[in-house]
Motif scaffolding. Sequence first.
Motif, mmCIF file in Angstrom:
data_model
loop_
_atom_site.group_PDB
_atom_site.id
_atom_site.type_symbol
_atom_site.label_atom_id
_atom_site.label_comp_id
_atom_site.label_asym_id
_atom_site.label_seq_id
_atom_site.Cartn_x
_atom_site.Cartn_y
_atom_site.Cartn_z
ATOM 1 N N ARG A 150 -22.575 -14.227 -87.326
ATOM 2 C CA ARG A 150 -23.957 -14.672 -87.077
ATOM 3 C C ARG A 150 -24.504 -13.973 -85.843
ATOM 4 N NH1 ARG A 150 -21.381 -18.957 -89.683
ATOM 5 N NH2 ARG A 150 -22.320 -19.179 -91.755
ATOM 6 N N HIS A 151 -23.689 -13.898 -84.795
ATOM 7 C CA HIS A 151 -24.031 -13.057 -83.639
ATOM 8 C C HIS A 151 -22.780 -12.312 -83.210
ATOM 9 C CE1 HIS A 151 -27.585 -15.785 -83.415
ATOM 10 N NE2 HIS A 151 -28.161 -14.629 -83.153
ATOM 11 N N ILE A 152 -22.992 -11.071 -82.797
ATOM 12 C CA ILE A 152 -21.851 -10.239 -82.376
ATOM 13 C C ILE A 152 -21.855 -10.147 -80.854
ATOM 14 C CG2 ILE A 152 -23.192 -8.107 -82.763
ATOM 15 C CD1 ILE A 152 -20.477 -6.770 -83.524
ATOM 16 N N PHE A 153 -20.654 -10.055 -80.286
ATOM 17 C CA PHE A 153 -20.510 -10.011 -78.833
ATOM 18 C C PHE A 153 -19.736 -8.759 -78.443
ATOM 19 C CE2 PHE A 153 -20.680 -14.257 -80.543
ATOM 20 C CZ PHE A 153 -21.822 -14.729 -79.915
ATOM 21 N N ASP A 180 -22.340 -13.802 -94.333
ATOM 22 C CA ASP A 180 -23.554 -13.476 -95.075
ATOM 23 C C ASP A 180 -24.531 -12.669 -94.214
ATOM 24 O OD1 ASP A 180 -22.932 -15.001 -97.440
ATOM 25 O OD2 ASP A 180 -23.378 -16.814 -96.286
ATOM 26 N N GLN A 181 -24.517 -12.943 -92.927
ATOM 27 C CA GLN A 181 -25.506 -12.348 -92.014
ATOM 28 C C GLN A 181 -25.018 -11.081 -91.336
ATOM 29 O OE1 GLN A 181 -24.444 -15.534 -91.908
ATOM 30 N NE2 GLN A 181 -26.224 -16.675 -92.659
ATOM 31 N N GLY A 182 -23.781 -10.659 -91.640
ATOM 32 C CA GLY A 182 -23.301 -9.423 -91.024
ATOM 33 C C GLY A 182 -21.823 -9.209 -91.257
ATOM 34 N N TRP A 183 -21.461 -7.984 -91.611
ATOM 35 C CA TRP A 183 -20.045 -7.570 -91.757
ATOM 36 C C TRP A 183 -19.702 -6.826 -90.475
ATOM 37 C CZ3 TRP A 183 -16.557 -8.000 -95.983
ATOM 38 C CH2 TRP A 183 -15.358 -7.273 -95.839
ATOM 39 N N ARG A 184 -18.666 -7.236 -89.762
ATOM 40 C CA ARG A 184 -18.476 -6.757 -88.383
ATOM 41 C C ARG A 184 -17.243 -5.894 -88.154
ATOM 42 N NH1 ARG A 184 -23.357 -7.477 -87.624
ATOM 43 N NH2 ARG A 184 -24.135 -9.600 -87.467
ATOM 44 N N ALA A 215 -37.061 -8.796 -85.580
ATOM 45 C CA ALA A 215 -36.255 -7.783 -84.881
ATOM 46 C C ALA A 215 -34.962 -7.510 -85.648
ATOM 47 C CB ALA A 215 -35.938 -8.261 -83.470
ATOM 48 N N SER A 216 -34.744 -6.239 -85.989
ATOM 49 C CA SER A 216 -33.491 -5.873 -86.639
ATOM 50 C C SER A 216 -32.318 -6.235 -85.721
ATOM 51 C CB SER A 216 -33.524 -4.371 -86.920
ATOM 52 O OG SER A 216 -32.224 -3.906 -87.170
ATOM 53 N N TYR A 217 -31.230 -6.734 -86.327
ATOM 54 C CA TYR A 217 -30.092 -7.204 -85.526
ATOM 55 C C TYR A 217 -28.796 -6.767 -86.193
ATOM 56 C CZ TYR A 217 -26.820 -10.171 -83.056
ATOM 57 O OH TYR A 217 -25.769 -10.595 -82.294
ATOM 58 N N GLY A 218 -27.831 -6.359 -85.393
ATOM 59 C CA GLY A 218 -26.533 -6.074 -85.985
ATOM 60 C C GLY A 218 -25.592 -5.347 -85.062
ATOM 61 N N GLY A 219 -24.514 -4.841 -85.676
ATOM 62 C CA GLY A 219 -23.467 -4.143 -84.939
ATOM 63 C C GLY A 219 -22.123 -4.463 -85.574
ATOM 64 N N ASN A 453 -13.357 -24.557 -83.187
ATOM 65 C CA ASN A 453 -14.117 -23.528 -83.907
ATOM 66 C C ASN A 453 -15.499 -23.333 -83.291
ATOM 67 O OD1 ASN A 453 -11.965 -23.296 -85.629
ATOM 68 N ND2 ASN A 453 -12.884 -24.475 -87.286
ATOM 69 N N ILE A 454 -15.872 -22.078 -83.114
ATOM 70 C CA ILE A 454 -17.173 -21.759 -82.518
ATOM 71 C C ILE A 454 -17.972 -20.921 -83.504
ATOM 72 C CG2 ILE A 454 -18.383 -20.744 -80.543
ATOM 73 C CD1 ILE A 454 -15.826 -21.104 -78.910
ATOM 74 N N TRP A 455 -18.931 -21.579 -84.162
ATOM 75 C CA TRP A 455 -19.861 -20.913 -85.071
ATOM 76 C C TRP A 455 -21.111 -20.574 -84.272
ATOM 77 C CZ3 TRP A 455 -17.518 -19.817 -89.487
ATOM 78 C CH2 TRP A 455 -16.436 -20.609 -89.861
ATOM 79 N N THR A 456 -21.648 -19.367 -84.468
ATOM 80 C CA THR A 456 -22.600 -18.871 -83.466
ATOM 81 C C THR A 456 -24.037 -18.698 -83.956
ATOM 82 O OG1 THR A 456 -21.992 -16.599 -84.008
ATOM 83 C CG2 THR A 456 -20.753 -17.676 -82.218
ATOM 84 N N GLU A 457 -24.439 -19.445 -84.992
ATOM 85 C CA GLU A 457 -25.832 -19.342 -85.445
ATOM 86 C C GLU A 457 -26.811 -19.458 -84.279
ATOM 87 O OE1 GLU A 457 -23.473 -21.128 -86.963
ATOM 88 O OE2 GLU A 457 -23.854 -21.327 -89.121
ATOM 89 N N TYR A 458 -26.521 -20.383 -83.358
ATOM 90 C CA TYR A 458 -27.458 -20.674 -82.266
ATOM 91 C C TYR A 458 -26.993 -20.097 -80.939
ATOM 92 C CZ TYR A 458 -29.325 -23.664 -85.841
ATOM 93 O OH TYR A 458 -29.859 -24.122 -87.021
ATOM 94 N N MET A 459 -26.084 -19.129 -80.997
ATOM 95 C CA MET A 459 -25.536 -18.578 -79.742
ATOM 96 C C MET A 459 -25.683 -17.067 -79.711
ATOM 97 S SD MET A 459 -22.030 -20.801 -79.546
ATOM 98 C CE MET A 459 -21.981 -22.349 -80.433
ATOM 99 N N PRO A 460 -26.900 -16.575 -79.481
ATOM 100 C CA PRO A 460 -27.064 -15.129 -79.462
ATOM 101 C C PRO A 460 -26.405 -14.453 -78.258
ATOM 102 C CG PRO A 460 -29.181 -16.237 -79.089
ATOM 103 C CD PRO A 460 -28.171 -17.302 -79.375
ATOM 104 N N GLN A 461 -26.181 -15.201 -77.178
ATOM 105 C CA GLN A 461 -25.652 -14.601 -75.949
ATOM 106 C C GLN A 461 -24.279 -15.185 -75.619
ATOM 107 O OE1 GLN A 461 -27.302 -12.182 -74.718
ATOM 108 N NE2 GLN A 461 -29.282 -12.536 -75.731
#
Length: 515
Positions: A150-153, A180-184, A215-219, A453-461
């Motif tokens: 969901r978010h990459i770090f 679903d939102q990104g293959w990392r 805004a395009s997002y990924g990595g 478990n830490i799911w990161t839908e709401y954790m962009p940073q």
Amino acid sequence: MDEITLFPQPRELERKTGGFTLNRHTRVFAADSAIGATLADYLRPATGFDLPVHPLDDDILSNAQNAILLAPEASDDAEGYRLEVEPGRALLSASQRAGFLHGMQTIRQLLPQQILASETQAGVDWTIPGVVINDSPAFGWRGIHLDVGRHIFPVAFIKKFIDMLAFYKFNTFHWHLTEDQGWRIEIKKYPRLTEVGAYREETVVAGAWDQYDGASYGGFYTQDEVREVVAYAAERGITVMPEIELPGHAVAALTAYPELGCAGAGYRVRTTWGIAEDIFCAGKDAVFSFVNDVLGEVLELFPSQYIHIGGDEAPKARWQACPACQARIQAEGLADEHELQSWFIRQIEAWLNERGRNLVGWDEILEGGLAPNATVMSWRGSDGGIAAANAGHDVIMTPNTYCYLDYYQTEDTESEPPAISAILPLRQVWQYEVIPRQIAADKRHHILGGQGNIWTEYMPQSDHVEYMMFPRAIAIADVLWHHPDERDYDALIARLGRHLPALDVMGVNYRPLND
Ligand code: ACM
Ligand code: ZN
């Protein structure tokens, strides 16, 4: 004598008078020079002391003064250690590297908290208080999961995260790499997984379901970066268990390779959260060649005995409407789509087992029948774990009711950053009993342990990940390591009050103890 505060709390701790004060003439003696070097490395930045490491022998063990001694000891307890600190010396004994590493984290926590600083600290009295500690964990599996789909770090944060796991004596980092939102994760044979699947066009705005940020997002992580992370973790006693989600949570992969879905076209890396109907087709043989190829590269990168293949939240609507999936049900004599999911998982399990690895899946893999050797990760409460253990399967407990660190930390959600709409206060985490009463006495050994478990839908940073993780992950560490009978919350809060400044020294964010 000052209060001693350790997280996790050791099994046995006896306080002695006095202590051992490090200075620049202190020497480290170690039977294994690499272990000695690890300790010297931990102590160098804050003290500025470049402690020399020498070989250990019996004479030194009996007589050395102004010394830290790292002595091997015969024991079948791989993670246990004993620490004796008295004026003039500290003696750390363990049978294996994992035990020495845990003992070193104890030494770091016994020293003044400035020891955790990355720069030299002036004028600190580096005294380790006198103690005798006998320590070993209650559970062999102590993990934290992180969703980077969901978010990459950045890799730098992943390393900091691993440092924190080691600090609290966790031993497993469950790296949730596909969504679903990104293959990392880079897969050489399927470059479109990251060229296409690692990017989404935009992201839904938190708290406003019909607004998108435009805004395009990924990595993604290259295979070199993955190797770097796995090696970094191994040096710190942490196993990295990868998760490749099958058959659901796969829209990013289907966007890259649409022929692997039932419809064969029309996919788009998801820009919103929740459960997708589109999943890998279970009828097409090409899906299994793909999965085996992907897992083949994954096995090369991750020495972990356990490989997580997801298995959760896979709606069956597409399979019901797909001629290939229905043909598979017929050909294999399966009753329905749930049995088709089980058949799917069994194919993957057989492939992994042939290569000497074990399959882990979320508790939905119970539906339609469990693969013969599968380990179940119980997340929808404890029921899946209870059923699996009673059926003789190994279980890792991660019930959302105690272990989901993406939930709000307080009822007063208005005052918190947005999170998924559920609440898990520290007080509740601390009440967690890892082994449910409903598990028969002769099946309890199937509970390997647990994890947060830490799911990161709401954790962009990453600082937000830290805020959600701490202090709750510290309570999980305490529960998994020493599993106290008494859970006095006020005592926990008092201990945390003394301990949390350590996170400030390390530059780690956390939610303050304000309710
Ligand atoms: C999960 O939280 N979907 C495993
Ligand atoms: Zn299909």
